[in-house]
Design a protein around this motif. Structure first.
Motif, PDB file in Angstrom:
ATOM      1  N   ARG A 110       0.219  -2.533  -5.277  1.00  0.00           N
ATOM      2  CA  ARG A 110      -0.545  -1.284  -5.234  1.00  0.00           C
ATOM      3  C   ARG A 110      -1.521  -1.147  -6.392  1.00  0.00           C
ATOM      4  NH1 ARG A 110       3.839   3.223  -3.490  1.00  0.00           N
ATOM      5  NH2 ARG A 110       1.970   4.486  -3.474  1.00  0.00           N
ATOM      6  N   ASP A 111      -1.265  -1.826  -7.503  1.00  0.00           N
ATOM      7  CA  ASP A 111      -2.140  -1.699  -8.674  1.00  0.00           C
ATOM      8  C   ASP A 111      -3.320  -2.681  -8.651  1.00  0.00           C
ATOM      9  OD1 ASP A 111      -0.669  -3.973  -9.111  1.00  0.00           O
ATOM     10  OD2 ASP A 111      -0.061  -3.442 -11.156  1.00  0.00           O
ATOM     11  N   ASP A 112      -3.428  -3.477  -7.594  1.00  0.00           N
ATOM     12  CA  ASP A 112      -4.573  -4.381  -7.429  1.00  0.00           C
ATOM     13  C   ASP A 112      -5.691  -3.580  -6.751  1.00  0.00           C
ATOM     14  OD1 ASP A 112      -6.448  -6.294  -6.647  1.00  0.00           O
ATOM     15  OD2 ASP A 112      -4.921  -7.783  -6.140  1.00  0.00           O
ATOM     16  N   LYS A 113      -6.511  -2.924  -7.569  1.00  0.00           N
ATOM     17  CA  LYS A 113      -7.521  -1.983  -7.065  1.00  0.00           C
ATOM     18  C   LYS A 113      -8.523  -2.632  -6.106  1.00  0.00           C
ATOM     19  CE  LYS A 113      -5.915   1.547  -9.289  1.00  0.00           C
ATOM     20  NZ  LYS A 113      -4.892   2.310  -8.632  1.00  0.00           N
ATOM     21  N   LEU A 116      -6.777  -3.176  -2.840  1.00  0.00           N
ATOM     22  CA  LEU A 116      -6.465  -1.869  -2.244  1.00  0.00           C
ATOM     23  C   LEU A 116      -7.706  -1.286  -1.569  1.00  0.00           C
ATOM     24  CD1 LEU A 116      -4.340   0.549  -2.098  1.00  0.00           C
ATOM     25  CD2 LEU A 116      -5.493   1.392  -4.130  1.00  0.00           C
ATOM     26  N   LEU A 119      -8.592  -3.301   1.593  1.00  0.00           N
ATOM     27  CA  LEU A 119      -7.686  -2.986   2.700  1.00  0.00           C
ATOM     28  C   LEU A 119      -8.033  -1.637   3.306  1.00  0.00           C
ATOM     29  CD1 LEU A 119      -5.196  -3.711   4.411  1.00  0.00           C
ATOM     30  CD2 LEU A 119      -3.785  -2.620   2.648  1.00  0.00           C
ATOM     31  N   ARG A 120      -8.267  -0.640   2.458  1.00  0.00           N
ATOM     32  CA  ARG A 120      -8.622   0.696   2.950  1.00  0.00           C
ATOM     33  C   ARG A 120      -9.903   0.640   3.772  1.00  0.00           C
ATOM     34  NH1 ARG A 120     -11.855   4.632   2.577  1.00  0.00           N
ATOM     35  NH2 ARG A 120     -13.118   3.744   0.930  1.00  0.00           N
ATOM     36  N   TYR A 127      -6.610   6.624   1.336  1.00  0.00           N
ATOM     37  CA  TYR A 127      -5.867   5.981   0.239  1.00  0.00           C
ATOM     38  C   TYR A 127      -4.359   6.199   0.384  1.00  0.00           C
ATOM     39  CZ  TYR A 127      -9.922   4.416  -2.371  1.00  0.00           C
ATOM     40  OH  TYR A 127     -11.061   3.759  -2.747  1.00  0.00           O
ATOM     41  N   THR A 130      -3.128   3.795   2.897  1.00  0.00           N
ATOM     42  CA  THR A 130      -3.171   2.438   2.347  1.00  0.00           C
ATOM     43  C   THR A 130      -2.011   2.207   1.385  1.00  0.00           C
ATOM     44  OG1 THR A 130      -5.577   2.511   2.528  1.00  0.00           O
ATOM     45  CG2 THR A 130      -4.649   0.749   1.189  1.00  0.00           C
ATOM     46  N   LEU A 131      -1.738   3.181   0.561  1.00  0.00           N
ATOM     47  CA  LEU A 131      -0.620   3.063  -0.381  1.00  0.00           C
ATOM     48  C   LEU A 131       0.717   2.938   0.343  1.00  0.00           C
ATOM     49  CD1 LEU A 131      -1.788   5.582  -3.134  1.00  0.00           C
ATOM     50  CD2 LEU A 131      -1.712   3.071  -3.284  1.00  0.00           C
ATOM     51  N   LEU A 134       1.425  -0.495   1.298  1.00  0.00           N
ATOM     52  CA  LEU A 134       1.774  -1.351   0.171  1.00  0.00           C
ATOM     53  C   LEU A 134       3.095  -0.923  -0.468  1.00  0.00           C
ATOM     54  CD1 LEU A 134      -1.780  -1.653  -1.407  1.00  0.00           C
ATOM     55  CD2 LEU A 134      -0.588  -3.302   0.057  1.00  0.00           C
ATOM     56  N   ARG A 138       5.717  -1.960   3.878  1.00  0.00           N
ATOM     57  CA  ARG A 138       5.257  -3.310   3.525  1.00  0.00           C
ATOM     58  C   ARG A 138       5.473  -4.342   4.624  1.00  0.00           C
ATOM     59  NH1 ARG A 138       3.722  -4.746  -1.288  1.00  0.00           N
ATOM     60  NH2 ARG A 138       4.393  -6.892  -1.118  1.00  0.00           N
TER      61      ARG A 138
END
Length: 195
Positions: A110-113, A116, A119-120, A127, A130-131, A134, A138
């Motif tokens: 999730r911290d891979d901006k 992220l 994907l969004r 968002y 999307t979260l 992740l 999953r």
């Protein structure tokens, strides 16, 4: 070990009693070879008119080949919608899974901006959605390993990194099949995971 002749005899016995225009149809072996692992005879058979005389109007369709186990003599039929290699790979993958399921999951956190955001954008979702994909959701897709590998390749072409794992269950994962052979279909399956 079962000989090639014995494997051919097992296959030809399947066709005994086949009639064409009320007369017995004669079948012959087209080819017989060992699988790459040496565990099955791959036997192809069809009518004598088709194989020996090239009269394709007498060709029986629907069966790609018969697999005869070299140890037990058990026979399986491979439909013409599969290659023998695909059929065997699915069979070997199922054995390797040992009751578990193949599941496609994201290969980023999730911290891979950048991942992220990508994907969004690809899923055209929010968002928070999307979260969820992740986090608690999953387990994206499930199915045959070979089909998940194709989905993985298609997602990679969209910049979405994934991995395939064996898991005991696939809670909520979308089961895919042959319909997921293009990027839009795979993305659609992921979007349906958001419902």
């Amino acid at each position: 070990m079962l000989s090639a002749q014995e494997a051919c005899a097992i296959v030809l016995a399947l066709y005994d009693g086949t009639l064409r225009d009320g007369k017995p149809e004669r079948f012959v072996i087209q080819s017989c070879e060992l699988s790459s692992k040496g565990d099955y005879w791959i036997v192809r058979a069809n009518t004598e008119d088709c194989v020996l005389h090239g009269m394709t109007q007498y060709c029986y369709v629907g069966v790609n080949a018969h697999l005869v186990n070299v140890v037990t003599g058990a026979r399986e039929t491979v439909a013409s919608c599969f290659t023998v290699e695909e059929y065997l790979q699915d069979k070997y993958d199922l054995q390797a899974a040992a009751g578990n399921l193949y599941v496609l999951i994201p290969a980023f956190a999730r911290d891979d901006k950048p991942a992220l955001v990508n994907l969004r954008q690809k899923l055209a979702c929010s968002y928070p959605e999307t979260l969820k994909l992740l986090g608690e959701q999953r387990q994206w897709l499930t199915g045959k390993r070979r089909q998940l590998q194709e989905a993985q390749r298609l997602l990679a072409s969209q910049g979405i990194a994934t991995s395939i794992e064996l898991q005991i269950e696939a809670a909520g994962a979308i089961a895919i099949g042959v319909e997921a052979w293009h990027s839009d279909a795979v993305l659609k399956a992921l979007r349906s995971r958001l419902r």
